[in-house]
Scaffold this motif. Structure first.
Motif, PDB file in Angstrom:
ATOM      1  N   SER A  51     -22.712  13.633  23.159  1.00 31.29           N
ATOM      2  CA  SER A  51     -23.865  13.864  22.288  1.00 31.29           C
ATOM      3  C   SER A  51     -25.248  13.574  22.820  1.00 31.29           C
ATOM      4  O   SER A  51     -26.210  14.002  22.641  1.00 31.29           O
ATOM      5  CB  SER A  51     -23.467  13.117  20.902  1.00 31.29           C
ATOM      6  N   ALA A  52     -25.082  12.436  23.598  1.00 38.71           N
ATOM      7  CA  ALA A  52     -26.688  11.888  24.258  1.00 38.71           C
ATOM      8  C   ALA A  52     -26.874  12.738  25.122  1.00 38.71           C
ATOM      9  O   ALA A  52     -28.062  13.206  25.246  1.00 38.71           O
ATOM     10  CB  ALA A  52     -26.236  10.534  24.823  1.00 38.71           C
ATOM     11  N   LEU A  53     -26.147  13.484  26.066  1.00 37.82           N
ATOM     12  CA  LEU A  53     -26.395  14.437  26.952  1.00 37.82           C
ATOM     13  C   LEU A  53     -27.309  15.767  26.239  1.00 37.82           C
ATOM     14  O   LEU A  53     -28.264  16.103  26.608  1.00 37.82           O
ATOM     15  CB  LEU A  53     -25.386  15.100  27.684  1.00 37.82           C
ATOM     16  N   ILE A  54     -26.691  16.158  25.125  1.00 33.24           N
ATOM     17  CA  ILE A  54     -27.247  17.178  24.301  1.00 33.24           C
ATOM     18  C   ILE A  54     -28.707  16.799  23.756  1.00 33.24           C
ATOM     19  O   ILE A  54     -29.568  17.462  23.753  1.00 33.24           O
ATOM     20  CB  ILE A  54     -26.331  17.551  22.890  1.00 33.24           C
ATOM     21  N   GLN A  55     -28.610  15.584  23.256  1.00 32.98           N
ATOM     22  CA  GLN A  55     -29.992  15.347  22.452  1.00 32.98           C
ATOM     23  C   GLN A  55     -31.196  15.046  23.543  1.00 32.98           C
ATOM     24  O   GLN A  55     -32.108  15.401  23.334  1.00 32.98           O
ATOM     25  CB  GLN A  55     -29.692  13.837  21.777  1.00 32.98           C
ATOM     26  N   LEU A  56     -30.717  14.704  24.752  1.00 33.52           N
ATOM     27  CA  LEU A  56     -31.626  14.611  25.886  1.00 33.52           C
ATOM     28  C   LEU A  56     -32.004  15.765  26.573  1.00 33.52           C
ATOM     29  O   LEU A  56     -32.726  15.886  27.739  1.00 33.52           O
ATOM     30  CB  LEU A  56     -31.165  13.569  27.026  1.00 33.52           C
ATOM     31  N   GLY A  57     -31.175  16.942  26.049  1.00 28.75           N
ATOM     32  CA  GLY A  57     -31.575  18.136  26.609  1.00 28.75           C
ATOM     33  C   GLY A  57     -30.796  18.674  28.135  1.00 28.75           C
ATOM     34  O   GLY A  57     -30.991  19.446  28.777  1.00 28.75           O
ATOM     35  N   ARG A  58     -29.899  17.651  28.355  1.00 27.84           N
ATOM     36  CA  ARG A  58     -29.123  18.027  29.684  1.00 27.84           C
ATOM     37  C   ARG A  58     -28.073  19.156  29.132  1.00 27.84           C
ATOM     38  O   ARG A  58     -26.661  18.927  29.286  1.00 27.84           O
ATOM     39  CB  ARG A  58     -28.297  16.610  29.932  1.00 27.84           C
ATOM     40  N   MET A  59     -28.283  20.289  28.981  1.00 31.29           N
ATOM     41  CA  MET A  59     -27.393  21.224  28.355  1.00 31.29           C
ATOM     42  C   MET A  59     -26.400  21.631  29.313  1.00 31.29           C
ATOM     43  O   MET A  59     -25.067  21.788  29.092  1.00 31.29           O
ATOM     44  CB  MET A  59     -28.181  22.448  27.805  1.00 31.29           C
ATOM     45  N   ARG A  60     -26.788  21.811  30.732  1.00 30.05           N
ATOM     46  CA  ARG A  60     -25.866  22.330  31.785  1.00 30.05           C
ATOM     47  C   ARG A  60     -24.621  21.277  31.966  1.00 30.05           C
ATOM     48  O   ARG A  60     -23.285  21.878  31.988  1.00 30.05           O
ATOM     49  CB  ARG A  60     -26.440  22.730  32.967  1.00 30.05           C
ATOM     50  N   ALA A  61     -25.164  19.941  32.081  1.00 28.68           N
ATOM     51  CA  ALA A  61     -24.320  18.807  32.125  1.00 28.68           C
ATOM     52  C   ALA A  61     -23.076  18.687  30.926  1.00 28.68           C
ATOM     53  O   ALA A  61     -22.013  18.775  31.037  1.00 28.68           O
ATOM     54  CB  ALA A  61     -25.065  17.601  32.371  1.00 28.68           C
ATOM     55  N   SER A  62     -23.518  18.807  30.036  1.00 33.14           N
ATOM     56  CA  SER A  62     -22.707  18.965  28.544  1.00 33.14           C
ATOM     57  C   SER A  62     -21.731  19.844  28.693  1.00 33.14           C
ATOM     58  O   SER A  62     -20.665  19.979  28.456  1.00 33.14           O
ATOM     59  CB  SER A  62     -23.675  18.945  27.460  1.00 33.14           C
ATOM     60  N   ILE A  63     -22.202  21.043  28.958  1.00 37.70           N
ATOM     61  CA  ILE A  63     -21.375  22.499  29.103  1.00 37.70           C
ATOM     62  C   ILE A  63     -20.394  22.179  30.251  1.00 37.70           C
ATOM     63  O   ILE A  63     -19.081  22.480  29.872  1.00 37.70           O
ATOM     64  CB  ILE A  63     -22.276  23.560  29.213  1.00 37.70           C
ATOM     65  N   SER A  64     -20.530  21.885  31.239  1.00 32.62           N
ATOM     66  CA  SER A  64     -19.846  21.785  32.415  1.00 32.62           C
ATOM     67  C   SER A  64     -18.594  20.709  32.240  1.00 32.62           C
ATOM     68  O   SER A  64     -17.462  20.841  32.339  1.00 32.62           O
ATOM     69  CB  SER A  64     -20.494  21.406  33.638  1.00 32.62           C
TER      70      SER A  64
END
Length: 481
Positions: free
Chosen positions: A131-144
């Motif tokens: 959730s933190a990755l998403i909120q910080l815009g780290r979309m690719r890391a979250s998806i992977s």
């Protein structure tokens, strides 16, 4: 780039990945019915449900607060105080859960408690950090990492049992889920550079108080939402036993898994943009984005309900071992219930943005009470499929209660003409898919034809109506890159 375009781009980035993740979840549910006995599937299912329940009750308040404030804290000091505070709370929660699990295992002499505790540890850390990755815009890391977690639960379980069938113990499923979420959580730790920013001395009491102020009211919300989502599963187990629960839960997991991915995929593209707009311009800036987010959700979710309802029986027969198709109606009921749940999440955003979460507690508690009563009555009259129909009544009630009360603040609006186009196109999608299920071929071919026909009819209808042209153009632009 405008806020609406940015939001649509983020949602279109997330959604395909979440669809893949949803397919992996379905594949995992399918595999488990083939490699484990019904009793083992039921055991894992009830433990997995309990892990999710415990997360919502004991950690959800902290996860929601951390997600709400991580953006502004990251701009201040790379969220060192926030992550240090979250880490301390997480370790305390894990210690408490471990103590309870050890005591329960010692008293009952059942190691399933320890397996559940390990699943809780890894599931919780990954949910919070993702959730933190998403909120910080780290979309690719979250998806992977999300895809890695979903694939790992499938591959590790299969590797442990060496392709066996009717495996009598659920232990391989516990191990697979613990390792997959744990490794994904570890990946999130390094993606967020947590080892460099977390120190015990940076634990923040003011931030903890802010967490309490925002998150503690959400503990009641979490309990009510957990009851809304899960009480039917416990009631089915109590009324009919683990084997009936296995049939119910695996069919339920198809629709709930797909809709969770749809809701999360779109919401993770929508909410960060809505939150930024709220911080910059208040309601006037945020509401148009929320309206657009709901339209995007309906554009995907409504045909999903129609399609899943149409193909429920051949899908259940193809995916699961013999006997699980008795729960096929659960797929259709759960899909409709999840549609209302997703709409309620958008309606609740007015409360969340204004940090008035006590109203969410009141509404969800009322809906939870409705669900308990409806589920008991319908389970007694209709059998185990009545639990899913009780979910439809409860989630529809939750949405209506929330929509009526939140109008005093603000609520999303989807123009009637847009809604009508989506509904008509979805009905055409469902009709085309259902027609294919009547073909005199195998369940696999029926399913392939139904999915292809339903998707094609919906795509043509929604583009021809003008409702989905902007989204189609966004997808085409992305494919050309």
């Amino acid at each position: 780039m405008s806020g609406k375009n940015t939001m649509t781009r983020d949602a279109m980035l997330f959604l395909p990945a979440k669809v893949v993740e949803g397919l992996l979840v379905i594949a995992c549910s399918s595999l488990y019915t083939h490699i484990f006995t019904q009793n083992a599937v039921g055991t894992f299912g009830i433990v997995n449900t309990t892990v999710q329940f415990c997360y919502l009750v004991v950690a959800g308040w902290m996860a929601n607060a951390a997600t709400r404030y991580v953006g502004e804290e990251f701009r201040r000091d790379r969220a060192s105080a926030l992550f240090s505070t979250v880490s301390a709370i997480y370790l305390l929660i894990c210690a408490a859960v471990a103590a309870v699990a050890l005591c329960a295992a010692a008293v009952t002499r059942d190691p399933v408690w320890l397996g559940g505790a390990c699943m809780f540890f890894s599931y919780t850390v990954f949910q919070i950090l993702n959730s933190a990755l998403i909120q910080l815009g780290r979309m690719r890391a979250s998806i992977s990492l999300s895809l890695f977690s979903a694939a790992g639960k499938l591959a590790i379980a299969y590797a442990i049992v060496h392709g066996a069938s009717d495996y009598p113990s659920a232990a391989p499923a516990f191990i697979a889920n613990t390792l997959a979420d744990g490794l994904a959580g570890l990946g999130a730790v390094f993606a967020l550079s947590i080892p460099t920013v977390v120190r015990l001395r940076w634990f923040s009491r003011p931030l903890l108080h802010k967490f309490f102020a925002y998150g503690v009211p959400l503990m009641g919300v979490s309990i009510a939402v957990a009851l809304l989502n899960m009480i039917d599963r416990y009631l089915v187990t109590g009324f009919f036993g683990k084997e009936a629960f296995a049939v119910y839960n695996q069919n339920n997991s198809i629709a709930s898994g797909i809709f969770t991915m749809i809701s999360v995929g779109i919401m993770r593209g929508v909410y960060p943009n809505v939150l930024r707009a709220w911080r910059d311009g208040g309601q006037a800036a945020a509401k148009p984005l929320l309206d657009q987010g709901v339209r995007l959700y309906l554009l995907i979710a409504v045909p999903a309900v129609a399609g899943l309802s149409a193909v429920a029986l051949p899908m259940s027969r193809f995916l699961f071992a013999a006997g699980y198709d008795a729960g096929a109606p659960v797929i259709a009921y759960t899909a409709l219930a999840m549609l209302f749940m997703g709409l309620t999440e958008y309606a609740n955003k007015a409360y969340e943005l204004e940090q008035s979460t006590i109203h969410v507690l009141q509404n969800s508690a009322a809906a939870a009470a409705i669900k308990v009563v409806c589920s008991v009555v319908l389970l007694k009259t209709l059998g185990f499929t009545g639990g899913a129909l009780g979910s439809v009544v409860a989630f529809a009630s939750y949405f209506i209660i929330t929509a009526v009360r939140v109008r005093k603040r603000f609520i999303f609006r989807v123009p009637a003409k847009n809604l009508a186009r989506i509904l008509v196109c979805a009905l055409l999608c469902g009709a085309a898919a259902f027609g294919c299920t009547l073909l005199p071929v195998s369940n696999l071919l029926r399913l392939i034809c139904a999915v292809a026909a339903g998707a094609a009819v919906y795509a043509i209808a929604i583009i021809a109506s003008g409702e989905g042209r902007a989204e189609a153009q966004a997808v085409l632009k992305r494919l050309k890159r």
